[in-house]
Scaffold this motif. Sequence first.
Motif, PDB file in Angstrom:
ATOM      1  N   GLU A 189       0.811  -1.209   0.000  1.00 10.68           N
ATOM      2  CA  GLU A 189       0.000   0.000   0.000  1.00 10.68           C
ATOM      3  C   GLU A 189       0.849   1.266   0.000  1.00 10.68           C
ATOM      4  N   GLN A 190       2.146   1.106   0.288  1.00 15.28           N
ATOM      5  CA  GLN A 190       2.989   2.275   0.321  1.00 15.28           C
ATOM      6  C   GLN A 190       3.230   2.788  -1.092  1.00 15.28           C
ATOM      7  N   PRO A 191       3.189   4.107  -1.282  1.00 20.81           N
ATOM      8  CA  PRO A 191       3.381   4.633  -2.634  1.00 20.81           C
ATOM      9  C   PRO A 191       4.785   4.367  -3.130  1.00 20.81           C
ATOM     10  N   ARG A 192       4.880   4.006  -4.383  1.00 21.95           N
ATOM     11  CA  ARG A 192       6.159   3.740  -5.005  1.00 21.95           C
ATOM     12  C   ARG A 192       6.719   5.027  -5.589  1.00 21.95           C
ATOM     13  N   ILE A 193       7.998   5.160  -5.467  1.00 22.32           N
ATOM     14  CA  ILE A 193       8.674   6.337  -5.990  1.00 22.32           C
ATOM     15  C   ILE A 193       9.076   6.043  -7.418  1.00 22.32           C
ATOM     16  N   THR A 194       8.500   6.743  -8.329  1.00 23.80           N
ATOM     17  CA  THR A 194       8.810   6.548  -9.748  1.00 23.80           C
ATOM     18  C   THR A 194       9.996   7.418 -10.132  1.00 23.80           C
ATOM     19  N   SER A 195      10.463   7.191 -11.299  1.00 24.60           N
ATOM     20  CA  SER A 195      11.622   7.939 -11.764  1.00 24.60           C
ATOM     21  C   SER A 195      11.315   9.419 -11.915  1.00 24.60           C
ATOM     22  N   SER A 196      10.028   9.751 -12.168  1.00 21.51           N
ATOM     23  CA  SER A 196       9.671  11.159 -12.314  1.00 21.51           C
ATOM     24  C   SER A 196       9.651  11.880 -10.979  1.00 21.51           C
ATOM     25  N   GLN A 197       9.513  11.119  -9.843  1.00 21.27           N
ATOM     26  CA  GLN A 197       9.481  11.726  -8.520  1.00 21.27           C
ATOM     27  C   GLN A 197      10.855  11.820  -7.887  1.00 21.27           C
ATOM     28  N   CYS A 198      11.808  11.182  -8.442  1.00 18.58           N
ATOM     29  CA  CYS A 198      13.150  11.174  -7.858  1.00 18.58           C
ATOM     30  C   CYS A 198      13.862  12.460  -8.248  1.00 18.58           C
ATOM     31  N   HIS A 199      14.343  13.175  -7.251  1.00 21.06           N
ATOM     32  CA  HIS A 199      15.020  14.441  -7.495  1.00 21.06           C
ATOM     33  C   HIS A 199      16.487  14.271  -7.133  1.00 21.06           C
ATOM     34  N   HIS A 200      17.256  13.771  -8.048  1.00 22.21           N
ATOM     35  CA  HIS A 200      18.673  13.563  -7.816  1.00 22.21           C
ATOM     36  C   HIS A 200      19.428  14.821  -8.201  1.00 22.21           C
ATOM     37  N   PRO A 201      20.435  15.207  -7.452  1.00 23.50           N
ATOM     38  CA  PRO A 201      21.164  16.424  -7.789  1.00 23.50           C
ATOM     39  C   PRO A 201      21.744  16.409  -9.186  1.00 23.50           C
ATOM     40  N   ALA A 202      22.213  15.218  -9.648  1.00 19.25           N
ATOM     41  CA  ALA A 202      22.797  15.151 -10.987  1.00 19.25           C
ATOM     42  C   ALA A 202      21.756  15.427 -12.050  1.00 19.25           C
ATOM     43  N   HIS A 203      20.514  14.986 -11.779  1.00 16.45           N
ATOM     44  CA  HIS A 203      19.434  15.205 -12.738  1.00 16.45           C
ATOM     45  C   HIS A 203      19.162  16.692 -12.915  1.00 16.45           C
ATOM     46  N   HIS A 204      19.202  17.427 -11.814  1.00 14.61           N
ATOM     47  CA  HIS A 204      18.977  18.867 -11.896  1.00 14.61           C
ATOM     48  C   HIS A 204      20.145  19.554 -12.574  1.00 14.61           C
ATOM     49  N   ARG A 205      21.317  19.046 -12.367  1.00 15.61           N
ATOM     50  CA  ARG A 205      22.478  19.701 -12.933  1.00 15.61           C
ATOM     51  C   ARG A 205      22.453  19.607 -14.447  1.00 15.61           C
ATOM     52  N   GLU A 206      21.975  18.445 -14.975  1.00 12.83           N
ATOM     53  CA  GLU A 206      21.925  18.294 -16.418  1.00 12.83           C
ATOM     54  C   GLU A 206      20.906  19.238 -17.046  1.00 12.83           C
ATOM     55  N   GLN A 207      19.866  19.590 -16.301  1.00 16.74           N
ATOM     56  CA  GLN A 207      18.835  20.438 -16.856  1.00 16.74           C
ATOM     57  C   GLN A 207      19.146  21.923 -16.705  1.00 16.74           C
ATOM     58  N   GLN A 208      20.201  22.274 -15.958  1.00 17.57           N
ATOM     59  CA  GLN A 208      20.503  23.675 -15.767  1.00 17.57           C
ATOM     60  C   GLN A 208      21.054  24.266 -17.051  1.00 17.57           C
ATOM     61  N   PRO A 209      20.591  25.419 -17.474  1.00 15.25           N
ATOM     62  CA  PRO A 209      21.097  26.031 -18.703  1.00 15.25           C
ATOM     63  C   PRO A 209      22.520  26.515 -18.520  1.00 15.25           C
ATOM     64  N   VAL A 210      23.248  26.536 -19.601  1.00 20.04           N
ATOM     65  CA  VAL A 210      24.627  26.996 -19.570  1.00 20.04           C
ATOM     66  C   VAL A 210      24.650  28.504 -19.383  1.00 20.04           C
ATOM     67  N   ASN A 211      25.476  28.946 -18.461  1.00 13.39           N
ATOM     68  CA  ASN A 211      25.596  30.374 -18.182  1.00 13.39           C
ATOM     69  C   ASN A 211      26.425  31.007 -19.300  1.00 13.39           C
ATOM     70  N   VAL A 212      25.745  31.681 -20.219  1.00 15.82           N
ATOM     71  CA  VAL A 212      26.416  32.245 -21.388  1.00 15.82           C
ATOM     72  C   VAL A 212      27.375  33.362 -20.979  1.00 15.82           C
ATOM     73  N   VAL A 213      26.976  34.166 -20.002  1.00 14.57           N
ATOM     74  CA  VAL A 213      27.834  35.266 -19.566  1.00 14.57           C
ATOM     75  C   VAL A 213      29.130  34.737 -18.962  1.00 14.57           C
ATOM     76  N   ALA A 214      29.009  33.677 -18.133  1.00 15.64           N
ATOM     77  CA  ALA A 214      30.215  33.117 -17.524  1.00 15.64           C
ATOM     78  C   ALA A 214      31.154  32.554 -18.576  1.00 15.64           C
ATOM     79  N   VAL A 215      30.602  31.881 -19.593  1.00 21.00           N
ATOM     80  CA  VAL A 215      31.439  31.322 -20.655  1.00 21.00           C
ATOM     81  C   VAL A 215      32.119  32.441 -21.435  1.00 21.00           C
ATOM     82  N   ALA A 216      31.374  33.531 -21.687  1.00 16.48           N
ATOM     83  CA  ALA A 216      31.970  34.638 -22.442  1.00 16.48           C
ATOM     84  C   ALA A 216      33.094  35.294 -21.657  1.00 16.48           C
ATOM     85  N   VAL A 217      32.885  35.461 -20.339  1.00 17.88           N
ATOM     86  CA  VAL A 217      33.943  36.039 -19.513  1.00 17.88           C
ATOM     87  C   VAL A 217      35.164  35.130 -19.492  1.00 17.88           C
TER      88      VAL A 217
END
Length: 216
Positions: free
Chosen positions: A138-166
Amino acid sequence: MKNFPVFVFPVSLEFYLNARHTHKQLLTVYNPYDFSVNFKVLCTSPNKFTVIDPEGVIAPQSCIDIVVRYTQPSISHCDTTEKFRITMYDRNTQQALGKRDIPTKLIEGEPSSTNPESLGDSFHPLAARTAPVRPIEEQPRITSSQCHHPAHHREQQPVNVVAVAVSICCIAALLLPTQPEQVPKSQWPEWLHIGSNLKLVFSFVLGLVSMLVLRP
């Protein structure tokens, strides 16, 4: 008379005929205002009580204790309600700002040793209960869409264009010749020669930007 609230504690006094320690009590008068006030204590039966310092001054945001003594306790005075009136006055104009009446009563006998909180409704302790454990199915299962792994967020972060230009600008500046170097005039223009101190600044900025881009 103005209608300033007068704060006094307690709001009533109870003296017990057979308990001498109750024949002396305190009234605390508060002055929450930003100015000093005069106060005066009056009583409906001054022959039964004595009040130490029945008038005086209360400083701003301060309080004062007034000692009240029941001087003539007798059985004939029991269950008779008397009143103290505390009036505050403006120190400059002597105009009354507000008043508060404190009822008093002489009670026959002695104060009860029973806790006053227990004289009303009956209260009982509650038994602590632990939350029931839900079955595994009866316990809810954690699906892949509910898992918030730090690496997953890092891949979705946009590239900082200003930092690259500097970063690119700093790298290009570090590749330029240092000012003391002797190079042919045809290869590098004179204004592209930068000093060693300026290169240190570009190196420092490049390190900060690299940490910003590469941080997890």
